[in-house]
Design a protein around this motif. Structure first.
Motif, short mmCIF file in Angstrom:
data_model
loop_
_atom_site.label_atom_id
_atom_site.label_comp_id
_atom_site.label_asym_id
_atom_site.label_seq_id
_atom_site.Cartn_x
_atom_site.Cartn_y
_atom_site.Cartn_z
N SER A 224 0.84 -1.19 0.00
CA SER A 224 0.00 0.00 0.00
C SER A 224 0.87 1.24 0.00
CB SER A 224 -0.90 0.02 1.24
OG SER A 224 -1.76 -1.10 1.24
N GLU A 225 0.36 2.29 -0.57
CA GLU A 225 1.10 3.55 -0.56
C GLU A 225 1.39 3.94 0.89
OE1 GLU A 225 -0.97 6.76 -2.46
OE2 GLU A 225 0.88 7.78 -3.00
N GLY A 226 2.66 4.30 1.14
CA GLY A 226 3.08 4.66 2.49
C GLY A 226 3.64 3.51 3.30
N ALA A 227 3.46 2.29 2.82
CA ALA A 227 3.96 1.11 3.54
C ALA A 227 5.41 0.85 3.19
CB ALA A 227 3.12 -0.11 3.20
N LEU A 228 6.04 0.00 4.01
CA LEU A 228 7.42 -0.39 3.79
C LEU A 228 7.53 -1.26 2.54
CD1 LEU A 228 10.41 -0.81 4.87
CD2 LEU A 228 9.50 -2.88 5.97
N THR B 60 15.16 -1.95 0.32
CA THR B 60 14.07 -1.44 1.14
C THR B 60 13.83 0.04 0.87
OG1 THR B 60 15.55 -0.89 2.98
CG2 THR B 60 14.52 -3.06 3.02
N LYS B 61 12.60 0.43 1.19
CA LYS B 61 12.22 1.84 1.18
C LYS B 61 11.17 2.02 2.27
CE LYS B 61 10.54 5.66 -1.65
NZ LYS B 61 10.17 6.15 -3.00
N PRO B 62 11.34 2.99 3.15
CA PRO B 62 10.44 3.09 4.31
C PRO B 62 8.98 3.33 3.94
CG PRO B 62 12.41 4.45 4.62
CD PRO B 62 12.42 3.97 3.20
N SER B 63 8.76 4.10 2.89
CA SER B 63 7.39 4.50 2.57
C SER B 63 7.19 4.48 1.05
CB SER B 63 7.12 5.91 3.12
OG SER B 63 5.84 6.37 2.76
N ALA B 64 6.36 3.58 0.59
CA ALA B 64 6.16 3.42 -0.85
C ALA B 64 5.35 4.58 -1.43
CB ALA B 64 5.44 2.11 -1.13
N HIS B 65 5.72 4.92 -2.65
CA HIS B 65 5.00 5.94 -3.39
C HIS B 65 4.47 5.30 -4.66
CE1 HIS B 65 4.38 9.69 -5.68
NE2 HIS B 65 4.25 10.23 -4.49
#
Lengths: 118, 116
Positions: free
Chosen positions: B14-18, B77-82
């Motif tokens: 989901s947008e904003g998820a790891l 990794t990316k802390p917050s998906a866009h």
């Protein structure tokens, strides 16, 4: 400015035809590559040239012939096209790193040529 | 022989998820590892690479990867998906072909979908 460019972007042709794909890089790099990406997105190297000399020649049918007229260009000619040649072909280039590890060289990719053989 | 394995051909977040994309390598020598991203109908773009030194590597667009020798892993990794992160991601290991030439051995790719 485009760093690695390929022409054409799309290529639709009939079985048995001969076609060429052109690649040019304006990065001043010494090494250029051709990769093939199949329908499952799997990427595999085909050829590599360093200073116009063929270095890597993977197990590729003889119908595929690369040509490097100068360091900035690497073309791919394909004879007697077959259905299985349908894929996306990517050109890439990298710079020699004097004194640096060869393994760390970054490869810069072109936008790809989407070849469809009917 | 050197190789990389990417676990999960499709990952949806989901947008904003790891974001966590997995890559394990096999290499008889210290590996040089890369992550590339391929947006739809485009070429590959380097996200980051590990050569030597710091095991946590930061790349573009907020991505990072950690080299863990004990686990033979190089997960991205990316802390917050866009939404704009939706793309195909490839892990690769560099193989010396002799002289000044290396070749990249790619994994099979992971398609990242980002849900609103």
């Amino acid at each position: 400015d485009t760093a690695v460019s390929q022409t054409p972007k799309y290529l639709v042709t009939q079985m048995g035809n001969d076609k060429s794909i052109k690649c040019e890089q304006n990065l001043g790099h010494d090494t250029m590559y051709w990769y093939k990406q199949d329908s499952k997105k799997f990427l595999k190297i085909m050829f590599s040239y360093n200073n116009k000399e063929l270095i890597i020649n993977e197990t590729v049918p003889n119908r595929f012939s690369p040509k490097s007229p100068d360091k900035a260009h690497l073309n791919l000619h394909i004879n007697s096209l077959e259905l299985g040649d349908s894929a996306v072909y990517f050109c890439a280039s990298s710079q020699d790193s004097p004194g640096g590890p060869v393994l760390s060289k970054t490869q810069y990719f072109g936008p790809g040529t989407r070849l469809l053989v009917l | 022989a050197q190789s990389v394995t990417q676990l999960g051909s499709h990952v949806s977040v989901s947008e904003g998820a790891l974001v966590l994309l997995r890559c394990n390598y096999s290499s008889s020598v210290p590996p040089y590892l890369f992550w590339y991203v391929q947006y739809p109908n485009q070429g590959l773009q380097l996200l980051l690479k590990y050569t030597t030194g710091a095991t946590l590597v930061k790349g573009i667009n907020g991505f990072e990867a950690e080299f863990k020798k004990s686990e033979t892993s190089f997960h991205l990794t990316k802390p917050s998906a866009h939404m704009s992160d939706a793309a195909e991601y490839f892990c690769a290991v560099s193989l010396n072909y002799g002289g000044a030439t290396n070749k990249l051995i790619f994994g099979t790719g992971t398609l990242l979908a980002v849900q609103p």
